[in-house]
Design a protein around this motif. Structure first.
Motif, mmCIF file in Angstrom:
data_model
loop_
_atom_site.group_PDB
_atom_site.id
_atom_site.type_symbol
_atom_site.label_atom_id
_atom_site.label_comp_id
_atom_site.label_asym_id
_atom_site.label_seq_id
_atom_site.Cartn_x
_atom_site.Cartn_y
_atom_site.Cartn_z
ATOM 1 N N PHE A 49 0.838 -1.203 0.000
ATOM 2 C CA PHE A 49 0.000 0.000 0.000
ATOM 3 C C PHE A 49 0.873 1.254 0.000
ATOM 4 C CE2 PHE A 49 -3.333 -2.680 2.418
ATOM 5 C CZ PHE A 49 -3.796 -3.205 1.230
ATOM 6 N N GLU A 50 1.961 1.225 0.780
ATOM 7 C CA GLU A 50 2.897 2.365 0.798
ATOM 8 C C GLU A 50 3.457 2.614 -0.593
ATOM 9 O OE1 GLU A 50 5.915 3.150 3.898
ATOM 10 O OE2 GLU A 50 5.170 1.313 4.842
ATOM 11 N N LEU A 51 3.796 1.526 -1.261
ATOM 12 C CA LEU A 51 4.383 1.633 -2.596
ATOM 13 C C LEU A 51 3.402 2.243 -3.582
ATOM 14 C CD1 LEU A 51 6.954 0.982 -4.154
ATOM 15 C CD2 LEU A 51 6.134 -1.353 -4.445
ATOM 16 N N TYR A 52 2.169 1.757 -3.568
ATOM 17 C CA TYR A 52 1.157 2.299 -4.477
ATOM 18 C C TYR A 52 0.804 3.744 -4.119
ATOM 19 C CZ TYR A 52 0.024 -1.773 -7.351
ATOM 20 O OH TYR A 52 0.063 -2.788 -8.277
ATOM 21 N N ASP A 53 0.769 4.059 -2.809
ATOM 22 C CA ASP A 53 0.488 5.438 -2.399
ATOM 23 C C ASP A 53 1.583 6.381 -2.875
ATOM 24 O OD1 ASP A 53 -1.887 4.798 -1.214
ATOM 25 O OD2 ASP A 53 -1.077 4.664 0.820
ATOM 26 N N LEU A 54 2.837 5.946 -2.734
ATOM 27 C CA LEU A 54 3.960 6.773 -3.174
ATOM 28 C C LEU A 54 3.902 7.018 -4.674
ATOM 29 C CD1 LEU A 54 6.677 8.189 -2.676
ATOM 30 C CD2 LEU A 54 7.796 5.960 -2.837
ATOM 31 N N ARG A 58 3.270 10.424 -7.076
ATOM 32 C CA ARG A 58 4.327 10.805 -8.017
ATOM 33 C C ARG A 58 4.051 10.152 -9.360
ATOM 34 N NH1 ARG A 58 9.267 12.682 -6.932
ATOM 35 N NH2 ARG A 58 9.181 12.956 -9.183
ATOM 36 N N ALA A 59 2.955 10.576 -10.000
ATOM 37 C CA ALA A 59 2.561 9.965 -11.267
ATOM 38 C C ALA A 59 3.606 10.169 -12.364
ATOM 39 C CB ALA A 59 1.217 10.540 -11.722
ATOM 40 N N ASP A 60 4.504 11.138 -12.170
ATOM 41 C CA ASP A 60 5.524 11.419 -13.181
ATOM 42 C C ASP A 60 6.762 10.547 -13.030
ATOM 43 O OD1 ASP A 60 6.106 12.564 -10.732
ATOM 44 O OD2 ASP A 60 7.179 14.271 -11.611
ATOM 45 N N ILE A 61 6.792 9.676 -12.006
ATOM 46 C CA ILE A 61 8.016 8.926 -11.742
ATOM 47 C C ILE A 61 8.371 7.999 -12.906
ATOM 48 C CG2 ILE A 61 6.833 7.053 -10.517
ATOM 49 C CD1 ILE A 61 10.363 8.495 -9.801
ATOM 50 N N LYS A 62 7.352 7.462 -13.593
ATOM 51 C CA LYS A 62 7.659 6.578 -14.725
ATOM 52 C C LYS A 62 8.377 7.339 -15.824
ATOM 53 C CE LYS A 62 4.581 5.010 -17.777
ATOM 54 N NZ LYS A 62 3.493 4.205 -18.391
ATOM 55 N N VAL A 107 3.626 0.311 -18.635
ATOM 56 C CA VAL A 107 3.237 -0.179 -17.313
ATOM 57 C C VAL A 107 2.320 0.801 -16.587
ATOM 58 C CG1 VAL A 107 4.138 -0.634 -14.994
ATOM 59 C CG2 VAL A 107 5.249 -1.634 -16.967
ATOM 60 N N PRO A 108 1.149 0.332 -16.074
ATOM 61 C CA PRO A 108 0.333 1.184 -15.196
ATOM 62 C C PRO A 108 0.917 1.158 -13.787
ATOM 63 C CG PRO A 108 -0.752 -0.926 -15.523
ATOM 64 C CD PRO A 108 0.508 -0.961 -16.340
ATOM 65 N N ILE A 109 1.201 2.306 -13.206
ATOM 66 C CA ILE A 109 1.885 2.315 -11.912
ATOM 67 C C ILE A 109 0.952 2.658 -10.759
ATOM 68 C CG2 ILE A 109 4.111 2.885 -12.933
ATOM 69 C CD1 ILE A 109 3.674 5.769 -12.002
ATOM 70 N N ARG A 110 -0.326 2.826 -11.039
ATOM 71 C CA ARG A 110 -1.286 3.080 -9.966
ATOM 72 C C ARG A 110 -2.133 1.842 -9.724
ATOM 73 N NH1 ARG A 110 -3.700 9.224 -10.921
ATOM 74 N NH2 ARG A 110 -1.720 10.329 -10.727
ATOM 75 N N LEU A 111 -2.485 1.620 -8.459
ATOM 76 C CA LEU A 111 -3.375 0.527 -8.128
ATOM 77 C C LEU A 111 -4.737 0.817 -8.757
ATOM 78 C CD1 LEU A 111 -3.908 -2.073 -6.537
ATOM 79 C CD2 LEU A 111 -4.542 -0.660 -4.578
ATOM 80 N N GLY A 112 -5.218 -0.099 -9.603
ATOM 81 C CA GLY A 112 -6.465 0.155 -10.312
ATOM 82 C C GLY A 112 -7.150 -1.122 -10.724
ATOM 83 N N PRO A 166 8.401 -4.016 -13.705
ATOM 84 C CA PRO A 166 9.266 -3.266 -14.636
ATOM 85 C C PRO A 166 9.791 -1.958 -14.047
ATOM 86 C CG PRO A 166 7.343 -4.107 -15.782
ATOM 87 C CD PRO A 166 7.097 -4.338 -14.328
ATOM 88 N N LEU A 167 8.972 -1.285 -13.228
ATOM 89 C CA LEU A 167 9.416 -0.057 -12.582
ATOM 90 C C LEU A 167 10.509 -0.357 -11.565
ATOM 91 C CD1 LEU A 167 8.865 3.057 -12.102
ATOM 92 C CD2 LEU A 167 7.460 2.304 -10.176
ATOM 93 N N LEU A 168 10.298 -1.377 -10.724
ATOM 94 C CA LEU A 168 11.283 -1.734 -9.706
ATOM 95 C C LEU A 168 12.594 -2.194 -10.345
ATOM 96 C CD1 LEU A 168 8.964 -3.650 -7.199
ATOM 97 C CD2 LEU A 168 9.849 -1.329 -6.975
ATOM 98 N N GLU A 169 12.496 -2.973 -11.417
ATOM 99 C CA GLU A 169 13.703 -3.450 -12.102
ATOM 100 C C GLU A 169 14.427 -2.300 -12.799
ATOM 101 O OE1 GLU A 169 12.400 -6.625 -14.621
ATOM 102 O OE2 GLU A 169 12.484 -8.113 -13.005
ATOM 103 N N GLY A 170 13.661 -1.360 -13.349
ATOM 104 C CA GLY A 170 14.285 -0.197 -13.984
ATOM 105 C C GLY A 170 15.025 0.660 -12.977
#
Length: 256
Positions: A49-54, A58-62, A107-112, A166-170
């Motif tokens: 949950f912390e990861l998805y909240d962060l 920060r939607a621009d992090i990707k 990759v979608p980075i938000r919980l959805g 993919p985000l974590l590996e990047g």
């Protein structure tokens, strides 16, 4: 007495700050999602949950990570043809960056809704924010889920984390290249303090390594002119105390 290696890092940009935080949460998820550690599943879910909240904040992090990977790829290409550079190893790294870049792009980075258990996770996340809010009578389905066999809970958490892999590996790749692409300086902090003038250097990440038998804390600050480091000891009451002795340490100013 055996010395411990302590590593302290300080991000010099907001992009680096976000990447380090995401890396930390990803590493924590990996440690907690262990079938041999049943007590870790509930904190693993809270970490998710912390990861998805962060990432939601920060939607621009990707896009920022894609830009960072592009920057590192161009930096590597500049080394091509230079004396002492292995073209084979260089090609491997460039291809590794290209694969990470391609995997991250879609990759979608938000919980959805792409997560089938989205509604259930949202209900658990809502109760997890309330002190003591995940009791059996608050959310019975969460209580029942915790009774599942460990291998099924690991499979569930892995599936919920999968969209972020993919985000974590990047991030792992970008930070690894940044850390390994810098040669450390061996320095002495007189009475625990050291200032390093930057003289125009552009630094993304400050990294300090110190081998010690004591509980040393490295307090790092940075601006465009210098890096300041102060070592202090942690006493039995967890208070920081000044030190009088000189401390040998390694300093890396990462800007690959």
């Amino acid at each position: 007495m055996k010395k411990n290696l302590l590593i302290y890092e300080f991000p010099c940009t907001e992009r680096m700050r976000s990447m380090l935080r995401i890396e930390n949460l990803g590493n924590r998820m990996q440690e907690l999602s262990n079938p041999d550690f049943p007590a870790g599943f509930q904190p693993a879910l809270r970490t998710l949950f912390e990861l998805y909240d962060l990432l939601g904040n920060r939607a621009d992090i990707k896009n920022e990570l894609l830009q960072e990977l592009d920057r590192q790829r161009l930096q590597l290409v500049k080394y091509s043809g230079q004396p002492g550079v292995s073209e084979e190893q260089l090609s491997v790294l460039v291809k590794e960056i290209a694969r990470a870049h391609n995997s991250l792009s879609a990759v979608p980075i938000r919980l959805g809704a792409h997560v089938p258990e989205f509604e259930w996770l949202c209900s658990v996340r809502g109760r997890a924010g309330v002190p003591g809010g995940t009791c059996q009578f608050d959310i019975p389905s969460f209580y029942a889920w915790q009774k599942r066999p460990s291998h099924i809970k690991v499979a569930n958490i892995t599936a919920w984390l999968l969209p972020l892999i993919p985000l974590l590996e990047g991030i792992d790749l970008a930070l690894r290249l940044l850390r390994e692409g810098t040669e450390a300086l061996e320095l002495i902090a007189e009475k625990g303090q050291y200032e390093f003038p930057l003289e125009g250097r552009n630094v993304l990440l400050v990294r300090i390594e110190v081998e010690t038998t004591e509980e040393l804390v490295a307090e790092i600050s940075a601006n465009k002119h210098l890096i300041a480091v102060r070592f202090r000891k942690l006493d039995e009451k967890l208070k920081l105390q000044a030190i009088e002795e000189n401390i040998g340490f390694k300093l890396s100013l990462c800007n690959f």
